[in-house]
Design an enzyme around this catalytic site. Structure first.
Site, PDB file in Angstrom:
ATOM      1  N   THR A  54       0.828  -1.213   0.000  1.00  0.00           N
ATOM      2  CA  THR A  54       0.000   0.000   0.000  1.00  0.00           C
ATOM      3  C   THR A  54       0.866   1.268   0.000  1.00  0.00           C
ATOM      4  OG1 THR A  54      -1.693  -1.196   1.213  1.00  0.00           O
ATOM      5  CG2 THR A  54      -1.851   1.194   1.256  1.00  0.00           C
TER       6      THR A  54
ATOM      7  N   PHE B 290       0.657   2.474   5.972  1.00  0.00           N
ATOM      8  CA  PHE B 290      -0.226   1.533   6.703  1.00  0.00           C
ATOM      9  C   PHE B 290       0.365   0.128   6.765  1.00  0.00           C
ATOM     10  CE2 PHE B 290      -3.825   4.349   5.008  1.00  0.00           C
ATOM     11  CZ  PHE B 290      -3.918   5.063   6.195  1.00  0.00           C
TER      12      PHE B 290
ATOM     13  N   GLN C  83     -37.776  -7.903  25.781  1.00  0.00           N
ATOM     14  CA  GLN C  83     -37.703  -8.349  24.390  1.00  0.00           C
ATOM     15  C   GLN C  83     -36.639  -7.569  23.596  1.00  0.00           C
ATOM     16  OE1 GLN C  83     -40.979  -7.492  21.632  1.00  0.00           O
ATOM     17  NE2 GLN C  83     -41.170  -9.690  21.367  1.00  0.00           N
TER      18      GLN C  83
ATOM     19  N   GLN D  99     -24.225  -1.829  23.647  1.00  0.00           N
ATOM     20  CA  GLN D  99     -25.500  -1.207  24.017  1.00  0.00           C
ATOM     21  C   GLN D  99     -26.124  -1.909  25.215  1.00  0.00           C
ATOM     22  OE1 GLN D  99     -26.414   1.495  22.594  1.00  0.00           O
ATOM     23  NE2 GLN D  99     -28.470   1.780  23.402  1.00  0.00           N
TER      24      GLN D  99
ATOM     25  N   GLU E 143      -7.002  -5.582   4.156  1.00  0.00           N
ATOM     26  CA  GLU E 143      -7.034  -6.811   3.346  1.00  0.00           C
ATOM     27  C   GLU E 143      -8.301  -6.884   2.492  1.00  0.00           C
ATOM     28  OE1 GLU E 143      -5.359 -10.265   4.989  1.00  0.00           O
ATOM     29  OE2 GLU E 143      -4.052  -9.140   6.325  1.00  0.00           O
TER      30      GLU E 143
ATOM     31  N   THR F 239     -11.350  -3.848   1.448  1.00  0.00           N
ATOM     32  CA  THR F 239     -12.474  -3.197   2.141  1.00  0.00           C
ATOM     33  C   THR F 239     -13.779  -3.935   1.824  1.00  0.00           C
ATOM     34  OG1 THR F 239     -12.936  -1.778   0.250  1.00  0.00           O
ATOM     35  CG2 THR F 239     -11.372  -0.916   1.874  1.00  0.00           C
TER      36      THR F 239
HETATM   37  C1  LIG Z   1      -4.302  -0.763  10.403  1.00  0.00           C
HETATM   38  C2  LIG Z   1      -4.019  -1.061   8.966  1.00  0.00           C
HETATM   39  C3  LIG Z   1      -3.083  -2.051   8.655  1.00  0.00           C
HETATM   40  C4  LIG Z   1      -2.747  -2.295   7.318  1.00  0.00           C
HETATM   41  N1  LIG Z   1      -1.752  -3.211   7.032  1.00  0.00           N
HETATM   42  C5  LIG Z   1      -1.254  -3.254   5.769  1.00  0.00           C
HETATM   43  C6  LIG Z   1      -0.061  -4.020   5.482  1.00  0.00           C
HETATM   44  O1  LIG Z   1       0.491  -4.700   6.347  1.00  0.00           O
HETATM   45  N2  LIG Z   1       0.450  -3.958   4.241  1.00  0.00           N
HETATM   46  C7  LIG Z   1      -0.124  -3.237   3.233  1.00  0.00           C
HETATM   47  O2  LIG Z   1       0.414  -3.237   2.131  1.00  0.00           O
HETATM   48  N3  LIG Z   1      -1.265  -2.528   3.470  1.00  0.00           N
HETATM   49  C8  LIG Z   1      -1.822  -2.508   4.708  1.00  0.00           C
HETATM   50  N4  LIG Z   1      -2.954  -1.759   4.966  1.00  0.00           N
HETATM   51  C9  LIG Z   1      -3.566  -1.015   3.891  1.00  0.00           C
HETATM   52  C10 LIG Z   1      -4.971  -1.497   3.568  1.00  0.00           C
HETATM   53  O3  LIG Z   1      -4.920  -2.711   2.884  1.00  0.00           O
HETATM   54  C11 LIG Z   1      -5.677  -0.356   2.783  1.00  0.00           C
HETATM   55  O4  LIG Z   1      -5.920   0.685   3.700  1.00  0.00           O
HETATM   56  C12 LIG Z   1      -6.963  -0.823   2.141  1.00  0.00           C
HETATM   57  O5  LIG Z   1      -6.708  -1.729   1.093  1.00  0.00           O
HETATM   58  C13 LIG Z   1      -7.770   0.349   1.583  1.00  0.00           C
HETATM   59  O6  LIG Z   1      -6.988   1.206   0.833  1.00  0.00           O
HETATM   60  P1  LIG Z   1      -7.035   2.786   1.114  1.00  0.00           P
HETATM   61  O7  LIG Z   1      -6.873   2.996   2.567  1.00  0.00           O
HETATM   62  O8  LIG Z   1      -6.064   3.434   0.208  1.00  0.00           O
HETATM   63  O9  LIG Z   1      -8.496   3.224   0.726  1.00  0.00           O
HETATM   64  P2  LIG Z   1      -8.982   3.579  -0.760  1.00  0.00           P
HETATM   65  O10 LIG Z   1      -8.563   2.527  -1.697  1.00  0.00           O
HETATM   66  O11 LIG Z   1      -8.601   4.975  -1.065  1.00  0.00           O
HETATM   67  O12 LIG Z   1     -10.558   3.505  -0.584  1.00  0.00           O
HETATM   68  C14 LIG Z   1     -11.310   4.567   0.035  1.00  0.00           C
HETATM   69  C15 LIG Z   1     -12.771   4.150   0.021  1.00  0.00           C
HETATM   70  O13 LIG Z   1     -13.198   3.974  -1.328  1.00  0.00           O
HETATM   71  C16 LIG Z   1     -13.716   2.673  -1.523  1.00  0.00           C
HETATM   72  N5  LIG Z   1     -13.409   2.223  -2.871  1.00  0.00           N
HETATM   73  C17 LIG Z   1     -12.182   2.126  -3.446  1.00  0.00           C
HETATM   74  N6  LIG Z   1     -12.285   1.656  -4.690  1.00  0.00           N
HETATM   75  C18 LIG Z   1     -13.605   1.413  -4.898  1.00  0.00           C
HETATM   76  C19 LIG Z   1     -14.367   0.894  -5.986  1.00  0.00           C
HETATM   77  N7  LIG Z   1     -13.786   0.496  -7.112  1.00  0.00           N
HETATM   78  N8  LIG Z   1     -15.711   0.794  -5.839  1.00  0.00           N
HETATM   79  C20 LIG Z   1     -16.324   1.189  -4.695  1.00  0.00           C
HETATM   80  N9  LIG Z   1     -15.664   1.679  -3.628  1.00  0.00           N
HETATM   81  C21 LIG Z   1     -14.325   1.788  -3.737  1.00  0.00           C
HETATM   82  C22 LIG Z   1     -13.028   1.836  -0.449  1.00  0.00           C
HETATM   83  O14 LIG Z   1     -13.758   0.653  -0.166  1.00  0.00           O
HETATM   84  C23 LIG Z   1     -13.003   2.812   0.713  1.00  0.00           C
HETATM   85  O15 LIG Z   1     -14.252   2.816   1.338  1.00  0.00           O
HETATM   86  C24 LIG Z   1      -3.378  -1.564   6.282  1.00  0.00           C
HETATM   87  C25 LIG Z   1      -4.348  -0.610   6.611  1.00  0.00           C
HETATM   88  C26 LIG Z   1      -4.669  -0.352   7.925  1.00  0.00           C
HETATM   89  C27 LIG Z   1      -5.688   0.707   8.233  1.00  0.00           C
END
Ligand SMILES: Cc1cc2nc3c(=O)[nH]c(=O)nc-3n(C[C@H](O)[C@H](O)[C@H](O)COP(=O)(O)OP(=O)(O)OC[C@H]3O[C@@H](n4cnc5c(N)ncnc54)[C@H](O)[C@@H]3O)c2cc1C
Length: 389
Positions: free
Chosen positions: A129, A159, A279, A336, A363, A365
């Protein structure tokens, strides 16, 4: 159809259950206190002690092949174990583990990287990433240019789990811009001493990943992992290495959360009666139990498909998506039920509430899992009739 566990599966699961009960859960109160003081919940000594104790009983390298000293257990077994470990919020995993793609190392690399990682003497991290490339890993910009028999890496990763602690990283860089992800991305084994820097990233969880900075970092040719230009396939292999394991862990967390909430609901009296008699509370417990049961079978079905060598990607994406969404709904409901106490840092509810949120992001979203699932269906790679056809 037989939904029962084999004698071996049951015995292994029960051993882990007892280990969690006897060795891990008693450490939780002190861990919560430490975390409230912004220290790691488990001390290094405690962690090491747990790893050693488990190893003495032969519990080492759950999925590591036996030729590397591991147990070589099946995916179903691994999922059962992960669910038991998930019953504690403490970030414990058995020792003897190495990233799946490190097994592609050549003999020399195995001695330097794979074997010491399995032994726990070296710590790895996986770095694909970047600030401009998360869900779309094809957009990475980090480059490696050839200089004599070395490669010079420039770029920034972000990240990266374990990036602050790691002494080497598996970093992905463009070695041929024209080919891009189709033969132009390479994975390098880069030691921290080669010059990359890490910066801690604060998160809402109890631990933070790191940004890794590569500024003219010189890596020898012999540190290419796998084939030159074939790094993107390795990255995808790492990401797909066990998508069923993350929701398996969440499954254990959800079971424990419901148990905690039921205990609280039986004891907490309002308007003359335990809230368990209401309930509104019962429905939260009932809905959660149904979802936990569904999650259990999504996880086990995905793992079962892995063990049979079937194409399990659809099942794994489904388990990951459902696990992330439902675990977040369940922790919210169970918090809650605890009322104000659920919101305090006296209890682990709010901690789990923060921690489980990550499951919907890393891994792959939720949206990326949905994209994968819908694409597989629309392109005819899988059917809504599932693995049974
Ligand atoms: C605590 C943590 C640990 C991590 N560990 C690692 C690691 O060890 N190694 C590593 O390489 N990475 C790691 N990551 C990175 C992680 O895999 C990414 O954060 C994740 O894949 C999302 O990428 P982004 O944050 O750039 O979000 P973005 O890709 O910018 O996405 C932003 C939003 O847009 C949505 N979105 C994106 N594309 C689309 C689409 N085509 N259609 C609809 N919605 C879309 C996403 O679902 C999200 O809601 C880690 C992240 C965190 C937070």
């Amino acid at each position: 159809m037989d939904f029962s566990l084999s004698t071996e599966e049951q015995a292994t699961r029960d051993w882990v259950r007892t280990f969690v009960q006897r060795e891990i859960l008693p450490l939780e109160p002190a861990a919560l206190r430490r975390e409230r003081n912004h220290q790691p919940g488990l001390t290094r000594d405690e962690y090491r002690g747990l790893v050693d104790k488990a190893r003495q009983s032969g519990f080492f390298g759950v999925q590591t092949p036996t030729e590397y000293g591991g147990m070589g257990l099946s995916a179903v077994m691994a999922a059962l174990i992960e669910a038991e470990l998930g019953r504690s919020f403490l970030p414990f995993r058995f020792g003897g583990y190495a990233d799946n793609i490190l097994f592609h190392a050549n003999d020399e690399q195995k001695q330097q990287y794979l074997l010491p990682t399995i032994e726990g003497d070296r710590i790895s991290c996986f770095a694909i990433t970047e600030p401009g490339a998360g869900s779309d890993a094809t957009a990475i910009r980090t480059t490696a240019r050839k200089d004599g028999s070395d490669w010079i890496i420039n770029g920034e990763k972000t990240f990266i789990t374990g990036g602050n602690e790691a002494d080497f990283t598996m970093v992905f860089a463009i070695t041929d811009a024209d080919k891009g992800v189709n033969g132009g991305v390479t994975c390098f084994l880069a030691d921290r001493e080669m010059g990359w820097k890490s910066e801690y990233i604060d998160t809402m969880g109890e631990w933070g990943p790191a940004a890794l900075i590569f500024d003219e970092v010189r890596v020898p040719e012999r540190n290419v992992l796998g084939e030159l230009g074939q790094g993107f396939a390795l990255a995808m292999q790492w990401i797909g290495r066990g998508r069923y394991l993350l929701p398996a862990r969440a499954l254990g967390a959800c079971e424990r959360l419901v148990e905690l909430a039921m205990a609280h609901a039986r004891n907490r009296v309002t308007f003359g009666e335990p809230i368990a008699n209401r309930q509104a509370i019962q429905w939260m417990i009932a809905d959660s139990a149904v979802e936990i049961e569904a999650l259990r079978w999504l996880v086990l079905s995905a793992a079962w498909q892995v063990d049979r060598g079937l194409d399990s990607r659809q099942a794994q994406s489904m388990a990951k998506l459902f696990g992330g969404v439902k675990a977040n709904e369940i922790v919210d409901r169970m918090l809650q039920i605890h009322g104000g106490m659920g919101y305090t840092r006296e209890l682990p509810l709010e901690r789990w509430y923060r921690e489980l949120r990550l499951l919907r992001i890393y891994e792959g979203t939720d949206e990326i899992q949905r994209r994968t699932i819908a694409r597989n269906l629309l392109k005819g790679y899988s059917s809504v009739r599932g693995a049974l056809g």
